[in-house]
Scaffold this motif. Structure first.
Motif, short mmCIF file in Angstrom:
data_model
loop_
_atom_site.label_atom_id
_atom_site.label_comp_id
_atom_site.label_asym_id
_atom_site.label_seq_id
_atom_site.Cartn_x
_atom_site.Cartn_y
_atom_site.Cartn_z
N ILE A 185 -2.23 47.28 6.77
CA ILE A 185 -2.95 46.77 5.41
C ILE A 185 -4.01 47.89 5.25
O ILE A 185 -4.26 48.39 4.34
N GLY A 186 -4.81 48.05 6.43
CA GLY A 186 -6.16 48.87 6.52
C GLY A 186 -5.71 50.36 6.22
O GLY A 186 -6.26 50.94 5.24
N ARG A 187 -4.60 50.90 6.79
CA ARG A 187 -4.07 52.22 6.43
C ARG A 187 -3.40 52.42 5.04
O ARG A 187 -3.55 53.26 4.49
N PHE A 188 -2.87 51.33 4.88
CA PHE A 188 -2.33 51.32 3.34
C PHE A 188 -3.33 51.49 2.42
O PHE A 188 -3.12 52.06 1.32
N SER A 189 -4.50 50.78 2.51
CA SER A 189 -5.43 50.74 1.42
C SER A 189 -6.12 52.14 1.51
O SER A 189 -6.34 52.61 0.55
N ARG A 190 -6.22 52.89 2.85
CA ARG A 190 -6.81 54.29 2.68
C ARG A 190 -5.68 55.02 1.92
O ARG A 190 -6.23 55.77 1.04
N LEU A 191 -4.58 54.96 2.05
CA LEU A 191 -3.44 55.74 1.43
C LEU A 191 -3.45 55.44 -0.10
O LEU A 191 -3.46 56.36 -0.74
N ARG A 192 -3.49 54.17 -0.41
CA ARG A 192 -3.49 53.85 -1.74
C ARG A 192 -4.86 54.47 -2.69
O ARG A 192 -4.82 54.53 -3.67
N SER A 193 -5.95 54.44 -1.98
CA SER A 193 -7.01 54.84 -2.19
C SER A 193 -6.82 56.39 -2.89
O SER A 193 -7.41 56.72 -4.06
N TYR A 194 -6.08 56.95 -2.12
CA TYR A 194 -5.72 58.48 -2.65
C TYR A 194 -4.74 58.58 -4.00
O TYR A 194 -4.73 59.22 -4.77
N ASP B 282 -8.62 38.62 3.35
CA ASP B 282 -9.61 39.88 3.22
C ASP B 282 -9.08 40.98 3.98
O ASP B 282 -9.23 42.16 3.37
N SER B 283 -8.58 40.80 5.27
CA SER B 283 -7.79 42.08 6.03
C SER B 283 -6.39 42.11 5.86
O SER B 283 -5.86 43.11 6.57
N SER B 284 -5.82 41.06 5.16
CA SER B 284 -4.21 41.02 5.35
C SER B 284 -3.47 41.23 4.10
O SER B 284 -2.26 41.03 4.08
N ILE B 285 -4.28 41.36 2.89
CA ILE B 285 -3.55 41.44 1.59
C ILE B 285 -4.08 42.43 0.92
O ILE B 285 -5.28 42.69 0.71
N LEU B 286 -3.46 43.13 0.16
CA LEU B 286 -3.62 44.12 -0.79
C LEU B 286 -2.83 43.84 -2.18
O LEU B 286 -1.58 43.67 -2.36
N PRO B 287 -3.60 43.93 -3.17
CA PRO B 287 -2.86 43.83 -4.61
C PRO B 287 -1.89 45.07 -4.88
O PRO B 287 -2.29 46.15 -4.52
N LEU B 288 -0.88 44.92 -5.73
CA LEU B 288 0.09 45.94 -5.78
C LEU B 288 0.02 45.76 -7.49
O LEU B 288 0.59 44.85 -8.10
N PRO C 106 -10.56 49.49 -11.37
CA PRO C 106 -10.63 48.26 -10.15
C PRO C 106 -10.68 48.80 -8.92
O PRO C 106 -10.02 49.71 -8.37
N PRO C 107 -10.95 47.90 -7.81
CA PRO C 107 -10.82 48.32 -6.48
C PRO C 107 -9.86 48.13 -5.97
O PRO C 107 -9.02 47.33 -6.47
N VAL C 108 -9.39 49.16 -5.29
CA VAL C 108 -7.84 49.09 -4.28
C VAL C 108 -7.54 47.65 -3.72
O VAL C 108 -6.44 47.05 -3.89
N GLY C 109 -8.53 46.95 -3.15
CA GLY C 109 -8.50 45.67 -2.52
C GLY C 109 -8.32 44.51 -3.44
O GLY C 109 -8.29 43.28 -3.04
N GLY C 110 -8.60 44.63 -4.80
CA GLY C 110 -8.67 43.76 -5.86
C GLY C 110 -9.93 43.02 -5.80
O GLY C 110 -10.94 43.21 -5.28
N THR C 111 -9.65 41.90 -6.03
CA THR C 111 -11.07 40.63 -6.18
C THR C 111 -11.06 39.70 -4.83
O THR C 111 -9.70 39.51 -4.41
N MET D 154 6.01 53.81 -1.76
CA MET D 154 4.91 54.49 -1.12
C MET D 154 4.85 54.15 0.29
O MET D 154 4.20 54.81 1.03
N LEU D 155 5.31 53.04 0.83
CA LEU D 155 5.37 52.53 2.20
C LEU D 155 5.83 53.38 3.19
O LEU D 155 5.52 53.85 4.16
#
Ligand SMILES: Cc1ncc(COP(=O)(O)O)c(C=O)c1O
Length: 418
Positions: free
Chosen positions: A287-296, A110-116, A80-85, A125-126
């Motif tokens: 959220i953008g930085r969190f997305s990068r971190l979560r990708s790792y 799309d720029s303010s939410i990430l699934p967890l 699944p993609p880090v950003g969800g659907t 992780m925050l």
């Protein structure tokens, strides 16, 4: 018995410390401590154990989950993609906008939410996201209420910050006293975890309180993480949310959510702790930085679970049923406890926070004499030098079983503790 608080698997299995010595700064997790405390005690024979320790709602999960999982089974073989659907982001964005009465179009999903995959791992992780090497030339501080949800402390310590425990007692309305924070502390604060409604006390922050916390985060340049995981379990009125408050504050450059992240979960709202589903929303830069971190470092939420979660956030009927069930349980508890142990009706959440003298002793007696399993408050809190541990005199009782069981357990508490 399958319950998270029965596993005894502490770091003590290692004969000597190996690896990251920061881990040694942490105690065992609260439920491991409880399992160790109660392991030598056998409850009286012929009494069925009643587990009121873990905040794991025992209500039947909504049928929507199974139906959607089955219908979207073709997604199990996909990473699944880090950003969800887009559907998940739209459903959670719409839910936030409805629930918190946000101006239409203010929250860009799309720029303010990430699934967890559950909020616990992301709250942990925050700290890796928020804590710099130094802040104001010193070791960064991570602020949290005391008592607190254990992962906040684990996160702070493992990220190399100093956890700072802010007493949240009856005298402070069961939330940290923001006016007591000194500029010296705020300058080196990297992250502040707030929980509203609070676990364990059930207190909900007022709009003025949240506005002050947001203003401090912006003034001193730290991340304000508002854990709203109990936001949908309320008794009389829906607790205000941090995004709602931020939307009403003045802001510049089209950035209403600066420094702010809120965390929401389906574990309590939809009685679906096993689904491992939540989301974080707020400041697009974070959220953008969190997305990068979560990708790792994170597993994305599987596509079938994204589909089930999307459907759950679109449905309110099952949530209303849940709330009605908790109201009945609080009424039953209230009737049995009759104002003992400082009982009060919380604004939200599903815990009783009862002042019983010595929480550990009470937990032992309740298990031995009534097979009722509760959590000593001290396992959720820490002592600051020169101050009593604010949880020491309390037990936390999770109203996660059905109403009759809750009523019987409360009657046992009164019978045993007097
Ligand atoms: C205050 C608080 N925050 C977050 C969580 C994590 O919930 P989950 O990881 O199931 O979303 C819990 C769970 O008990 C909690 O009590």
């Amino acid at each position: 018995m399958v319950s998270a608080d029965f596993s005894v698997n502490s770091g003590a299995v290692f004969t000597e410390a190996i690896g990251n010595d920061r881990l040694d700064l942490l105690t065992d997790y609260p439920f491991t401590r409880l399992a160790n405390l109660l392991a030598p005690i056998t409850p009286r024979a012929n009494v069925a154990p009643v587990l009121l320790t873990v905040g794991e709602p025992q209500h039947t999960p909504p049928a929507i989950i199974e139906e959607t999982l089955r219908a979207s089974a073709s997604g199990w073989n996909k990473y699944p993609p880090v950003g969800g659907t887009p559907e998940f982001r739209a459903a959670t964005g719409d839910w936030l906008t409805r629930r918190y009465d946000l101006p239409a179009g203010l929250l860009h999903a799309d720029s303010s939410i990430l699934p967890l995959s559950g909020t616990r791992e992301a709250l942990f992780m925050l700290a890796l996201l928020a804590v710099p090497t130094r802040k104001a030339g010193r070791q960064p501080a991570v602020l949290m209420p005391n008592p607190f949800y254990a992962p906040y402390e684990g996160a702070a310590v493992m990220a190399g910050a100093e956890p700072v425990f802010l007493s949240a007692t009856r005298e402070t309305g069961f939330l940290p006293d923001l006016d007591a924070l000194t500029p010296e502390l705020l300058e080196r604060t990297a992250l502040f975890y707030l929980c509203t409604p609070a676990n364990p006390q059930g207190a909900a922050a007022t709009p003025a309180y949240l506005a002050k916390a947001i203003a401090l985060a912006r003034q001193y340049g730290f991340v304000l993480a508002v854990d709203e995981c109990y936001a949908e379990i309320w008794l009389d009125a829906p607790p205000v949310g941090a995004l709602q408050v931020a939307a009403g504050l003045p802001y510049a450059d089209g950035k209403p959510w600066s420094n702010l992240l809120v965390f929401h979960s389906l574990s309590k709202r939809s009685s679906a702790a096993g689904l491992r589903s939540g989301f974080v929303a707020g400041d697009p830069a974070l959220i953008g930085r969190f997305s990068r971190l979560r990708s790792y470092g994170c597993a994305g939420m599987p596509l079938p679970i994204l589909a089930a979660s999307t459907a759950l956030w679109q449905d309110e009927a099952h949530v209303e049923e849940n709330r009605a069930a908790y109201r009945a349980k609080f009424a039953a508890a209230e009737a049995e406890l009759g104002g003992r142990y400082g009982y009060y009706r919380p604004a939200g959440g599903f815990f009783l926070w009862l002042e019983v003298g010595n929480g550990e002793e009470a937990a032992k007696r309740l298990w031995a004499e009534g097979a009722v399993r509760v959590l000593p408050g001290a396992y959720l809190s820490r002592s600051n030098p020169g101050e009593p541990n604010p949880g020491e005199a309390f037990i936390r009782v999770a109203l996660v079983q059905d109403t009759d069981t809750v009523a019987q357990a409360c009657a046992s508490i009164v019978r045993i503790l007097g």
